[in-house]
Design a protein around this motif. Sequence first.
Motif, short mmCIF file in Angstrom:
data_model
loop_
_atom_site.label_atom_id
_atom_site.label_comp_id
_atom_site.label_asym_id
_atom_site.label_seq_id
_atom_site.Cartn_x
_atom_site.Cartn_y
_atom_site.Cartn_z
N THR A 78 -8.72 5.96 -1.71
CA THR A 78 -7.71 5.60 -2.64
C THR A 78 -8.42 4.61 -3.70
O THR A 78 -9.26 3.59 -3.24
CB THR A 78 -6.61 4.76 -2.08
N GLY A 100 -9.00 1.83 -6.42
CA GLY A 100 -8.21 0.56 -6.59
C GLY A 100 -7.76 0.39 -8.12
O GLY A 100 -8.21 0.92 -8.77
N ARG A 150 -2.42 0.10 -2.63
CA ARG A 150 -3.72 0.51 -3.05
C ARG A 150 -4.61 -0.75 -3.11
O ARG A 150 -4.05 -1.77 -3.44
CB ARG A 150 -3.91 1.39 -4.11
N GLU A 172 2.26 0.94 -9.65
CA GLU A 172 1.81 2.09 -8.65
C GLU A 172 2.08 3.33 -9.40
O GLU A 172 1.11 4.12 -9.46
CB GLU A 172 2.40 1.87 -7.37
N GLU A 175 -4.35 8.48 -12.02
CA GLU A 175 -5.12 9.30 -10.98
C GLU A 175 -4.91 10.74 -11.09
O GLU A 175 -5.82 11.40 -10.96
CB GLU A 175 -4.48 8.78 -9.74
#
Length: 356
Positions: free
Chosen positions: A2, A4, A29, A342, A349
């Motif tokens: 994952t 960061g 994360r 998030e 992402e």
Amino acid sequence: MTRGIGYYVHHQGVGHWQRACAIAAALDRPCTLIGTLAGVETAEAPGPVLDLPDDRLDDGFAGLDGEAERPRSLHYAPLAHPGIRARMARIAAWAADTDPLLLVVDVSVEVALFARLLSLPSLVFRLAGTRTDLPHLEAFRSADRLIAPFPAALEAEGVPDWVRAKTDYAGFLGRPIAQRPGAEAGADGPIVVVFGRGGGGGAHADLAAAARSVPERDWHVLGPVTGSGTLPANLHLHGWVADADPWIARAGLVVGGAGDGVVAAVAARGKRFVCLPEERAYGEQIEKARALARLGAAVVHAGWPEAALWPGLVRAGLALDPAPIAGLSDPHAIGHAAALIERQARRRESAASGSR
């Protein structure tokens, strides 16, 4: 693995650090806390810490650098300052080494704009007040989204529509309030005066005069007090306390400024509140106090009142309905802020995965 994120923490007071730790602990994360952290107890950090060289001038930090000329999109860019050069280099090296998804900035116009120059997406905290000067607006433009650490009901008048539309209102991001059975007091409790670390504190003579003007109530003062002299029997000075909440829980009336920490603590307990906003940059406390008054959530007075005014202010404060200020508190605000961060990290992402 994952990816960061980073979280830049401003070094004025302790509120930024406390909420950074709380939010980072709620994330799913890795989160590196970044800032000038000398004098901060970093053992409580929920993840890695990147300590930066100090960027303050010899006379401290007042938000502006005193330069005769600077780019109009910056507040603080003193020339020939090795600390600033070293801190920016350290942020750039961290970004290059760790390839973070984004940087949360709480708060700094210069760090927000530097993140954009590093091609690093950012979420920028937008504090209360009318921050419509060019540097703030350019920092807001540079960000993916803005996070307001206060409820939408306390938004200042005159904030541009595009800034409001880009803002997610997370609510007060203070420490969660632990319920203590039997600790709460109603309107019959004492008067509790709270001075935060970010201000100048109280004056001994002013506090003594206030307590003498309302002798039927005990007065408990938390925070720094300057001066000395004879104390009336109903005035108790406790100095700095690590946790003001037990005192606020027992208060019949709270007196304090309009800083986020004090207002959040009063709202969390639903306490009647006499708000004495202090002078801050961009009218931060003045604007917040005006909003509290509009909502009927506080009795507001500019500056420390003369002794003769205190009996009326106390009566007006005790007559308040606690519901409006209690309605400003969200016990899940930390989780809400973490979810906002998030969500944006996942968007970045997903975008990065789709471009490969």
